[in-house]
Design a protein around this motif. Sequence first.
Motif, PDB file in Angstrom:
ATOM      1  N   ASN A   1      -5.500  -0.171   3.466  1.00  0.00           N
ATOM      2  CA  ASN A   1      -6.487  -1.149   4.357  1.00  0.00           C
ATOM      3  C   ASN A   1      -5.983  -2.575   4.120  1.00  0.00           C
ATOM      4  O   ASN A   1      -6.160  -3.408   4.733  1.00  0.00           O
ATOM      5  CB  ASN A   1      -8.061  -0.513   3.382  1.00  0.00           C
ATOM      6  CG  ASN A   1      -8.992   0.421   3.323  1.00  0.00           C
ATOM      7  OD1 ASN A   1      -8.944   0.914   4.438  1.00  0.00           O
ATOM      8  ND2 ASN A   1      -9.759   0.386   3.034  1.00  0.00           N
ATOM      9  N   ALA A   2      -4.563  -2.845   3.432  1.00  0.00           N
ATOM     10  CA  ALA A   2      -3.985  -4.550   3.296  1.00  0.00           C
ATOM     11  C   ALA A   2      -3.422  -4.690   3.959  1.00  0.00           C
ATOM     12  O   ALA A   2      -3.454  -5.429   4.821  1.00  0.00           O
ATOM     13  CB  ALA A   2      -2.933  -3.632   1.895  1.00  0.00           C
ATOM     14  N   VAL A   3      -3.140  -3.717   5.799  1.00  0.00           N
ATOM     15  CA  VAL A   3      -2.247  -3.031   6.347  1.00  0.00           C
ATOM     16  C   VAL A   3      -3.178  -3.805   7.685  1.00  0.00           C
ATOM     17  O   VAL A   3      -3.519  -5.191   8.000  1.00  0.00           O
ATOM     18  CB  VAL A   3      -1.602  -2.371   6.681  1.00  0.00           C
ATOM     19  CG1 VAL A   3      -1.033  -2.965   8.262  1.00  0.00           C
ATOM     20  CG2 VAL A   3      -0.367  -2.161   6.326  1.00  0.00           C
ATOM     21  N   LYS A   4      -4.055  -2.642   7.514  1.00  0.00           N
ATOM     22  CA  LYS A   4      -5.932  -2.872   8.517  1.00  0.00           C
ATOM     23  C   LYS A   4      -6.494  -3.963   8.227  1.00  0.00           C
ATOM     24  O   LYS A   4      -6.506  -4.559   9.600  1.00  0.00           O
ATOM     25  CB  LYS A   4      -6.377  -2.080   8.725  1.00  0.00           C
ATOM     26  CG  LYS A   4      -7.551  -1.896   9.871  1.00  0.00           C
ATOM     27  CD  LYS A   4      -7.546  -0.441   9.729  1.00  0.00           C
ATOM     28  CE  LYS A   4      -8.342   0.145   8.798  1.00  0.00           C
ATOM     29  NZ  LYS A   4      -9.386   1.970   8.563  1.00  0.00           N
ATOM     30  N   HIS A   5      -6.741  -4.929   7.287  1.00  0.00           N
ATOM     31  CA  HIS A   5      -7.439  -5.661   7.256  1.00  0.00           C
ATOM     32  C   HIS A   5      -7.056  -7.165   6.743  1.00  0.00           C
ATOM     33  O   HIS A   5      -7.940  -7.830   6.468  1.00  0.00           O
ATOM     34  CB  HIS A   5      -8.537  -5.557   5.765  1.00  0.00           C
ATOM     35  CG  HIS A   5      -9.642  -3.744   6.921  1.00  0.00           C
ATOM     36  ND1 HIS A   5     -10.454  -4.231   7.570  1.00  0.00           N
ATOM     37  CD2 HIS A   5      -9.782  -2.927   5.922  1.00  0.00           C
ATOM     38  CE1 HIS A   5     -10.594  -3.244   7.770  1.00  0.00           C
ATOM     39  NE2 HIS A   5     -10.108  -2.009   6.670  1.00  0.00           N
ATOM     40  N   HIS A   6      -5.636  -7.142   6.727  1.00  0.00           N
ATOM     41  CA  HIS A   6      -4.691  -8.474   6.290  1.00  0.00           C
ATOM     42  C   HIS A   6      -5.023  -9.739   7.861  1.00  0.00           C
ATOM     43  O   HIS A   6      -5.249 -10.553   6.957  1.00  0.00           O
ATOM     44  CB  HIS A   6      -3.514  -8.257   6.849  1.00  0.00           C
ATOM     45  CG  HIS A   6      -2.767  -9.524   6.301  1.00  0.00           C
ATOM     46  ND1 HIS A   6      -2.448 -10.314   7.342  1.00  0.00           N
ATOM     47  CD2 HIS A   6      -2.158  -9.307   5.422  1.00  0.00           C
ATOM     48  CE1 HIS A   6      -1.187 -10.866   6.461  1.00  0.00           C
ATOM     49  NE2 HIS A   6      -1.134 -10.486   5.154  1.00  0.00           N
ATOM     50  N   GLY A   7      -5.134  -9.300   8.750  1.00  0.00           N
ATOM     51  CA  GLY A   7      -5.682 -10.569   9.771  1.00  0.00           C
ATOM     52  C   GLY A   7      -4.264 -11.206   9.987  1.00  0.00           C
ATOM     53  O   GLY A   7      -5.063 -12.003  11.097  1.00  0.00           O
ATOM     54  N   GLY A   8      -3.631 -10.509   9.919  1.00  0.00           N
ATOM     55  CA  GLY A   8      -2.291 -11.443  10.357  1.00  0.00           C
ATOM     56  C   GLY A   8      -1.350 -10.553  10.716  1.00  0.00           C
ATOM     57  O   GLY A   8      -1.783  -8.795  10.652  1.00  0.00           O
ATOM     58  N   THR A   9      -0.491 -10.450  12.330  1.00  0.00           N
ATOM     59  CA  THR A   9       0.493 -10.401  12.627  1.00  0.00           C
ATOM     60  C   THR A   9       1.757  -9.269  11.465  1.00  0.00           C
ATOM     61  O   THR A   9       2.984  -8.405  11.814  1.00  0.00           O
ATOM     62  CB  THR A   9       1.301 -10.685  13.709  1.00  0.00           C
ATOM     63  OG1 THR A   9       1.763 -11.954  13.587  1.00  0.00           O
ATOM     64  CG2 THR A   9       0.425 -11.003  14.288  1.00  0.00           C
ATOM     65  N   GLN A  10       1.722 -10.405  10.276  1.00  0.00           N
ATOM     66  CA  GLN A  10       2.779 -10.448   9.462  1.00  0.00           C
ATOM     67  C   GLN A  10       2.448 -10.804   8.454  1.00  0.00           C
ATOM     68  O   GLN A  10       1.333 -11.722   7.933  1.00  0.00           O
ATOM     69  CB  GLN A  10       4.326 -11.109   9.896  1.00  0.00           C
ATOM     70  CG  GLN A  10       4.309 -12.481   9.704  1.00  0.00           C
ATOM     71  CD  GLN A  10       5.370 -13.023  10.026  1.00  0.00           C
ATOM     72  OE1 GLN A  10       6.295 -13.314  10.493  1.00  0.00           O
ATOM     73  NE2 GLN A  10       5.227 -14.633  10.021  1.00  0.00           N
ATOM     74  N   GLY A  11       3.369 -10.125   6.566  1.00  0.00           N
ATOM     75  CA  GLY A  11       2.705 -10.253   5.721  1.00  0.00           C
ATOM     76  C   GLY A  11       3.453  -9.430   4.498  1.00  0.00           C
ATOM     77  O   GLY A  11       4.078  -9.389   4.764  1.00  0.00           O
ATOM     78  N   LEU A  12       2.867  -9.894   3.231  1.00  0.00           N
ATOM     79  CA  LEU A  12       3.402  -9.232   2.045  1.00  0.00           C
ATOM     80  C   LEU A  12       2.120  -8.294   1.444  1.00  0.00           C
ATOM     81  O   LEU A  12       1.458  -8.605   1.200  1.00  0.00           O
ATOM     82  CB  LEU A  12       3.928 -10.326   0.905  1.00  0.00           C
ATOM     83  CG  LEU A  12       4.019 -10.693  -0.357  1.00  0.00           C
ATOM     84  CD1 LEU A  12       5.534  -9.545  -0.058  1.00  0.00           C
ATOM     85  CD2 LEU A  12       4.349 -10.890  -1.099  1.00  0.00           C
ATOM     86  N   ILE A  13       2.595  -7.295   1.049  1.00  0.00           N
ATOM     87  CA  ILE A  13       1.582  -6.079   0.251  1.00  0.00           C
ATOM     88  C   ILE A  13       2.295  -6.343  -1.461  1.00  0.00           C
ATOM     89  O   ILE A  13       4.009  -5.532  -1.367  1.00  0.00           O
ATOM     90  CB  ILE A  13       1.645  -4.859   0.658  1.00  0.00           C
ATOM     91  CG1 ILE A  13       0.822  -5.077   2.131  1.00  0.00           C
ATOM     92  CG2 ILE A  13       0.719  -3.843   0.553  1.00  0.00           C
ATOM     93  CD1 ILE A  13       0.679  -4.031   3.045  1.00  0.00           C
ATOM     94  N   ARG A  14       2.028  -6.334  -1.813  1.00  0.00           N
ATOM     95  CA  ARG A  14       2.813  -5.949  -3.341  1.00  0.00           C
ATOM     96  C   ARG A  14       1.575  -4.896  -4.207  1.00  0.00           C
ATOM     97  O   ARG A  14       0.797  -4.375  -4.376  1.00  0.00           O
ATOM     98  CB  ARG A  14       2.654  -7.341  -4.604  1.00  0.00           C
ATOM     99  CG  ARG A  14       3.132  -6.730  -6.086  1.00  0.00           C
ATOM    100  CD  ARG A  14       3.212  -8.174  -6.841  1.00  0.00           C
ATOM    101  NE  ARG A  14       4.011  -9.254  -6.082  1.00  0.00           N
ATOM    102  CZ  ARG A  14       3.609 -11.085  -5.972  1.00  0.00           C
ATOM    103  NH1 ARG A  14       2.697 -10.783  -7.130  1.00  0.00           N
ATOM    104  NH2 ARG A  14       4.495 -11.588  -5.802  1.00  0.00           N
ATOM    105  N   ILE A  15       2.568  -3.189  -4.428  1.00  0.00           N
ATOM    106  CA  ILE A  15       2.090  -2.692  -5.470  1.00  0.00           C
ATOM    107  C   ILE A  15       2.631  -2.690  -7.061  1.00  0.00           C
ATOM    108  O   ILE A  15       3.787  -2.861  -6.687  1.00  0.00           O
ATOM    109  CB  ILE A  15       2.865  -1.671  -4.890  1.00  0.00           C
ATOM    110  CG1 ILE A  15       1.832  -1.121  -3.174  1.00  0.00           C
ATOM    111  CG2 ILE A  15       1.924  -0.134  -5.484  1.00  0.00           C
ATOM    112  CD1 ILE A  15       2.737   0.033  -2.673  1.00  0.00           C
ATOM    113  N   GLN A  16       2.182  -2.789  -7.389  1.00  0.00           N
ATOM    114  CA  GLN A  16       2.184  -2.759  -9.291  1.00  0.00           C
ATOM    115  C   GLN A  16       1.630  -1.685 -10.015  1.00  0.00           C
ATOM    116  O   GLN A  16       0.696  -1.339 -10.037  1.00  0.00           O
ATOM    117  CB  GLN A  16       1.822  -4.469  -9.886  1.00  0.00           C
ATOM    118  CG  GLN A  16       2.399  -4.102 -10.864  1.00  0.00           C
ATOM    119  CD  GLN A  16       2.110  -6.025 -12.147  1.00  0.00           C
ATOM    120  OE1 GLN A  16       0.699  -5.564 -11.868  1.00  0.00           O
ATOM    121  NE2 GLN A  16       3.075  -6.533 -11.950  1.00  0.00           N
TER     122      GLN A  16
END
Length: 482
Positions: A380-395
């Motif tokens: 979902n973080a990728v699909k609903h990001h809204g941009g073509t590039q981005g950062l995802i953090r998992i903690q």
Amino acid sequence: MSPSIGELRAVLEHAPMGVLVVSRSPSRILYANLALTRMLGYDAEALTGKTLEQLLPEDARPHHEAWMAAFFADPRQRRMGAGGELFALHSQGHAVPVDIALAPMHLDGQLCAAAYLSDRSLRRQMQRQFEQIFAAMPQGLLIVDEQGLIKLSNPALDAQFGYAAGELLDQPLEVLLPQRYRQGHVQHRDDYARQPTRRWMGAGRDLTALHKSGQEFPVEIALAMLDMHEGRHALAMVSDISLRKKAEAALQQTNAQLEEFTYVASHDLRSPLRGIGDLLSWIREDLPESAMTPSVVQNFERASTRIERAERMIDDLLEYARAGQRDQRLEIVTPRPLIDEVLSLVHIPPEFRVEVDVEGQPFATPRVPLSLSLRNLVGNAVKHHGGTQGLIRIQMREEGRFNVFTIEDDGQGIPAGADERIFKLFHRANTTTAGHGVGLAVTRRMINAHGGAIVVSRQGLLGGACFRVHWPRIAMKEVDDE
């Protein structure tokens, strides 16, 4: 040959309990040992030769001579008080609770009364504390003697059964049982007294108790044996489980309805859709090529797309139903390899960067539902990001008995006020992305079924969507028993 005062002092001066020797007539204190003078705050010289009345509370003094006369009329060892509370008067004027035992003694050739005193202040304080704790317990408590009589009940139990405070005292325990249980209960009570253990009563059976109104209600009862001053007593802890039984019945009904719905969705809805799809295929085959104008072809394609979408919605409903079932298979899961596995199964475009920060020990848990839940959130973080590039953090951090997984991104985030709506079935916070709004509903249902929780956090550092998953790393019994 009777002992002298000097011989008595040599033997009893340092005895651990208070000793007082009183003459017969006139009634005077002949000897008080060190323990007694400390207990009542006197010097030995201040007591020797004085009357005993100065050690008695005001309300006891009028009866003293009669008590002394009764003792010397039948001089034998005995306890004073006949079960009531006894007090001695301290030099500072306050009453000291005591136990008193009497015995005849010949001293310097004369018959005397020897009184042995034990200070009950500490025991009385502990008893008062016990009574306060007993009364404050939110669970219903009963203490029953060996004859089956109720000797103590706390306010919670009185309220459960509809009785006023003190109304149950000295009543047979059977008044709290339905009539059909009473005869057999006496035998069960005797059996338990012979082989007492801490245990649940009626294991494997539904127990009911009798309210004062005559109505029955479901209960759970735990038993333990207490060794008290008056003998062995049984402690019963009674829990009214009416609300739990109602909740269990409602849950069973809901699950049954969900199973019925699942069957309908799987069979009665899917079959007609497939039939409609077949009919469209046959109609299209029967139409001549001249009739297949662009608009007709487009309508056939739109119909096929909508049929596929309806079938997908049925699949989503079935997946949602299955998500409520708890996986009983436990595996030892190491957090970092689990995250690596999740990332390998989710398509993450090369333009996205993923940061992983995990601190935690291996733990036993159902691996598949946890992995699937995290996979849905990362996807979902990728699909609903809204941009073509981005950062995802998992903690991940250990907090109490939970492992807390945080999945956040720097995308467009979740609209204000939609924190709860996004978990509802078929709700879509963003209509610009594909999907039917089922993924988060399935994820939350799956996490909840395994004793965890998922929430939207507004404290993320990246500015986009931030989800926190509380997943049990230490299983609790109520979760195991579900």
